[in-house]
Scaffold this motif. Structure first.
Motif, PDB file in Angstrom:
ATOM      1  N   LYS A   1       0.635  -1.382   0.056  1.00  0.00           N
ATOM      2  CA  LYS A   1      -0.110  -0.208   0.147  1.00  0.00           C
ATOM      3  C   LYS A   1       1.291   1.168   0.069  1.00  0.00           C
ATOM      4  N   LYS A   2       2.181   0.850  -1.183  1.00  0.00           N
ATOM      5  CA  LYS A   2       2.447   2.204  -0.944  1.00  0.00           C
ATOM      6  C   LYS A   2       2.232   3.452  -2.790  1.00  0.00           C
ATOM      7  N   VAL A   3       2.578   4.307  -2.436  1.00  0.00           N
ATOM      8  CA  VAL A   3       2.717   5.056  -3.968  1.00  0.00           C
ATOM      9  C   VAL A   3       3.805   4.670  -5.360  1.00  0.00           C
ATOM     10  N   VAL A   4       3.508   5.025  -6.011  1.00  0.00           N
ATOM     11  CA  VAL A   4       5.533   3.653  -6.676  1.00  0.00           C
ATOM     12  C   VAL A   4       4.832   4.634  -8.185  1.00  0.00           C
ATOM     13  N   VAL A   5       6.565   5.742  -8.705  1.00  0.00           N
ATOM     14  CA  VAL A   5       6.136   6.306  -9.626  1.00  0.00           C
ATOM     15  C   VAL A   5       6.818   5.621 -11.245  1.00  0.00           C
ATOM     16  N   ILE A   6       6.205   5.908 -12.164  1.00  0.00           N
ATOM     17  CA  ILE A   6       7.224   5.536 -13.092  1.00  0.00           C
ATOM     18  C   ILE A   6       8.140   6.485 -13.636  1.00  0.00           C
ATOM     19  N   ASP A   7       9.020   5.874 -13.988  1.00  0.00           N
ATOM     20  CA  ASP A   7      10.213   7.328 -15.301  1.00  0.00           C
ATOM     21  C   ASP A   7       9.677   6.998 -15.887  1.00  0.00           C
ATOM     22  N   GLY A   8      10.916   6.920 -16.580  1.00  0.00           N
ATOM     23  CA  GLY A   8       9.932   6.584 -18.387  1.00  0.00           C
ATOM     24  C   GLY A   8       9.854   5.865 -19.452  1.00  0.00           C
ATOM     25  N   PHE A   9      10.141   5.251 -20.431  1.00  0.00           N
ATOM     26  CA  PHE A   9      10.099   4.542 -21.187  1.00  0.00           C
ATOM     27  C   PHE A   9      10.535   2.741 -20.625  1.00  0.00           C
ATOM     28  N   ILE A  10      11.730   1.862 -20.193  1.00  0.00           N
ATOM     29  CA  ILE A  10      12.026   1.480 -19.824  1.00  0.00           C
ATOM     30  C   ILE A  10      11.876   1.652 -18.575  1.00  0.00           C
ATOM     31  N   ALA A  11      11.118   2.422 -17.472  1.00  0.00           N
ATOM     32  CA  ALA A  11      10.160   1.783 -16.110  1.00  0.00           C
ATOM     33  C   ALA A  11       8.949   1.455 -16.423  1.00  0.00           C
ATOM     34  N   ALA A  12       8.065   2.225 -17.113  1.00  0.00           N
ATOM     35  CA  ALA A  12       6.799   2.494 -17.790  1.00  0.00           C
ATOM     36  C   ALA A  12       6.434   0.441 -18.718  1.00  0.00           C
ATOM     37  N   ALA A  13       7.890   0.463 -19.206  1.00  0.00           N
ATOM     38  CA  ALA A  13       7.217  -1.043 -20.059  1.00  0.00           C
ATOM     39  C   ALA A  13       7.510  -2.284 -18.921  1.00  0.00           C
ATOM     40  N   ALA A  14       8.185  -2.120 -18.187  1.00  0.00           N
ATOM     41  CA  ALA A  14       8.194  -3.074 -16.790  1.00  0.00           C
ATOM     42  C   ALA A  14       6.319  -2.997 -15.631  1.00  0.00           C
ATOM     43  N   ALA A  15       5.982  -2.321 -16.372  1.00  0.00           N
ATOM     44  CA  ALA A  15       4.968  -0.984 -15.653  1.00  0.00           C
ATOM     45  C   ALA A  15       3.872  -1.514 -16.191  1.00  0.00           C
ATOM     46  N   LEU A  16       4.090  -1.939 -18.020  1.00  0.00           N
ATOM     47  CA  LEU A  16       3.284  -2.739 -18.429  1.00  0.00           C
ATOM     48  C   LEU A  16       2.665  -4.014 -17.390  1.00  0.00           C
TER      49      LEU A  16
ATOM     50  N   VAL B   1      -2.724  -2.570  -9.652  1.00  0.00           N
ATOM     51  CA  VAL B   1      -1.220  -2.270  -9.737  1.00  0.00           C
ATOM     52  C   VAL B   1      -2.014  -0.760  -9.826  1.00  0.00           C
ATOM     53  N   LYS B   2      -2.263  -0.893 -10.673  1.00  0.00           N
ATOM     54  CA  LYS B   2      -3.081   1.078 -11.528  1.00  0.00           C
ATOM     55  C   LYS B   2      -2.888   1.512 -10.522  1.00  0.00           C
ATOM     56  N   ASP B   3      -3.334   1.328  -8.998  1.00  0.00           N
ATOM     57  CA  ASP B   3      -4.058   2.179  -8.275  1.00  0.00           C
ATOM     58  C   ASP B   3      -3.199   2.837  -7.974  1.00  0.00           C
ATOM     59  N   TYR B   4      -1.383   2.158  -7.576  1.00  0.00           N
ATOM     60  CA  TYR B   4      -0.731   2.458  -6.955  1.00  0.00           C
ATOM     61  C   TYR B   4       0.119   3.038  -7.850  1.00  0.00           C
ATOM     62  N   MET B   5       0.279   3.279  -8.878  1.00  0.00           N
ATOM     63  CA  MET B   5       0.689   4.391  -9.735  1.00  0.00           C
ATOM     64  C   MET B   5       0.859   5.074 -10.380  1.00  0.00           C
ATOM     65  N   VAL B   6       2.093   6.203 -10.300  1.00  0.00           N
ATOM     66  CA  VAL B   6       1.960   7.687 -10.712  1.00  0.00           C
ATOM     67  C   VAL B   6       2.414   7.694 -11.774  1.00  0.00           C
ATOM     68  N   ALA B   7       2.058   7.722 -13.030  1.00  0.00           N
ATOM     69  CA  ALA B   7       3.057   8.664 -14.205  1.00  0.00           C
ATOM     70  C   ALA B   7       4.014  10.179 -14.324  1.00  0.00           C
ATOM     71  N   SER B   8       5.474   9.577 -13.542  1.00  0.00           N
ATOM     72  CA  SER B   8       5.746  11.202 -13.396  1.00  0.00           C
ATOM     73  C   SER B   8       5.721  11.918 -15.044  1.00  0.00           C
ATOM     74  N   HIS B   9       6.375  11.479 -16.616  1.00  0.00           N
ATOM     75  CA  HIS B   9       7.316  12.019 -17.395  1.00  0.00           C
ATOM     76  C   HIS B   9       6.411  11.214 -18.629  1.00  0.00           C
ATOM     77  N   LEU B  10       6.517  12.216 -19.469  1.00  0.00           N
ATOM     78  CA  LEU B  10       5.887  11.897 -20.634  1.00  0.00           C
ATOM     79  C   LEU B  10       7.419  11.588 -21.885  1.00  0.00           C
ATOM     80  N   SER B  11       8.369  10.453 -21.456  1.00  0.00           N
ATOM     81  CA  SER B  11       9.468  10.373 -21.686  1.00  0.00           C
ATOM     82  C   SER B  11       8.997  10.561 -23.509  1.00  0.00           C
ATOM     83  N   LYS B  12      11.203  11.160 -23.945  1.00  0.00           N
ATOM     84  CA  LYS B  12      10.404  10.887 -25.338  1.00  0.00           C
ATOM     85  C   LYS B  12      10.342   9.539 -26.757  1.00  0.00           C
TER      86      LYS B  12
END
Length: 358
Positions: free
Chosen positions: A259-274, A283-294
């Protein structure tokens, strides 16, 4: 970790507390401002209240977990950087001189460095040795890792995150270091979203055309050789992923479980998040997307999970660099919204303004 144990761990992940989230929303609507006028700052507070199950939100301490590993597919010339850079940067994290170091220092947050598969040995107290192997196999020739190794890497992520939770950490970030991991991330994205490789593959750390073409070809060969099953996220992870990505999957799962918030960094971290999301949509309830990677596949990843990035800074550094920026934003949201006065505090009749401030 056996499959049955992972399934039980996932089954124990609970959705956020909607009752407390609604309480926070009601409280924020009573502040001296138009309803919802602080936008995503309010959404962050509502999410945090629901995740933590309390109005007494805790935002400190924070830590970005950085999974470091090498990738066998580098043998196919998929990166302009020599593979030795993985070990160099992993060590430099301990020296406090990298991008994520300086951003974390400014934010007052920590980093947690994990060697989960670097092709080098370290003897440093800040580098946690959880090495599964000295890099993955070349996925264009054979499976990057076995199914069992992928499970082991997920377990490492779970265990390292659980240690931090036990030590009182409240919010987590996801970072990585591994030359060639934009290739593995693009492969995972294409496989799980059933998209053409070209749609989700970018140039990573500035690859020139020849290197970029090698990257595309290596992923296509990996698909032909390994036939990853999009209905089995761990099969995809094992066949065309990396230890760093698998470790981050464990971070997402453990953060949600705790029950902890987890922040997604960029593309690589987002692939793991997927991958984590495909294993456990809650798990989506706990995720926060930080920024839009290029990176070109980033938006498609976040859309599939159902998240929107909070910032667009045209960043593509990786390392977890977007996470301390979001930690700062979360802290600002808390300071502002839980410090503002209510209509009652201000001696204002809220009903007189509702027709204006809707």
């Amino acid at each position: 970790m056996r499959q049955e144990e992972l399934k039980q761990f996932i089954a124990d992940i609970e959705p956020l507390n909607l009752e407390v989230a609604k309480q926070m929303e009601t409280y924020l609507d009573g502040l001296t401002k138009p309803v919802g006028s602080l936008g995503k700052l309010e959404q962050l507070m509502i999410q945090l209240a629901g995740v933590q199950g309390t109005m007494d939100i805790k935002t400190k301490p924070c830590a970005t977990v950085i999974m470091c590993s090498d990738n066998g597919v580098c043998d196919q010339g998929v990166s302009s950087c020599p593979q030795e850079v993985t070990a160099t940067v992993t060590y430099n994290f301990t020296r406090g001189i990298t991008g994520v170091n300086k951003l974390s220092q400014f934010a007052g947050s920590d980093i947690h460095i994990v060697d989960i598969g670097v092709k080098a040995d370290f003897k440093h107290p800040l580098i946690h040795n959880r090495k599964i192997a000295y890099g993955t196999q070349d996925m264009s020739i054979q499976s990057a890792m076995t199914y069992e190794q992928a499970m082991e890497a997920i377990e490492v992520g779970i265990e390292e995150t659980n240690k931090l939770i036990e030590n009182g950490y409240e919010i987590f970030g996801t970072g990585e270091m591994g030359i060639g991991n934009t290739t593995t991330s693009a492969a995972i994205t294409a496989a799980l979203l059933k998209l053409d490789v070209e749609e989700v593959t970018g140039k990573g750390s500035g690859a020139k055309d020849q290197v970029f073409n090698s990257k595309i070809n290596a992923i296509k060969k990996a698909f032909q050789v390994n036939q990853p099953d999009p209905n089995d996220p761990i099969d995809v992870l094992a066949k065309v992923g990396g230890y760093d990505l698998a470790g981050l999957v464990g971070v997402y799962l453990a953060a949600a479980h705790g029950k902890k918030v987890v922040v997604i960094d960029g593309f690589i971290a987002a692939a793991a998040a997927l991958v984590a999301y495909k294993l456990c949509p809650t798990v989506k309830d706990y995720m926060v997307a930080s920024h839009l990677s290029k990176e070109v596949g980033m938006q498609k990843l976040l859309m599939e999970i159902g998240l929107e990035p909070h910032l667009n800074l045209e960043m593509r550094l990786g390392e977890g660099s977007g996470c301390p920026i979001l930690f700062n934003l979360i802290e600002m949201a808390k300071y502002t919204l839980l410090g503002m006065g209510t209509f009652e505090d201000a001696g204002v009749d809220k009903s007189n303004y509702m027709h204006i401030w809707k």
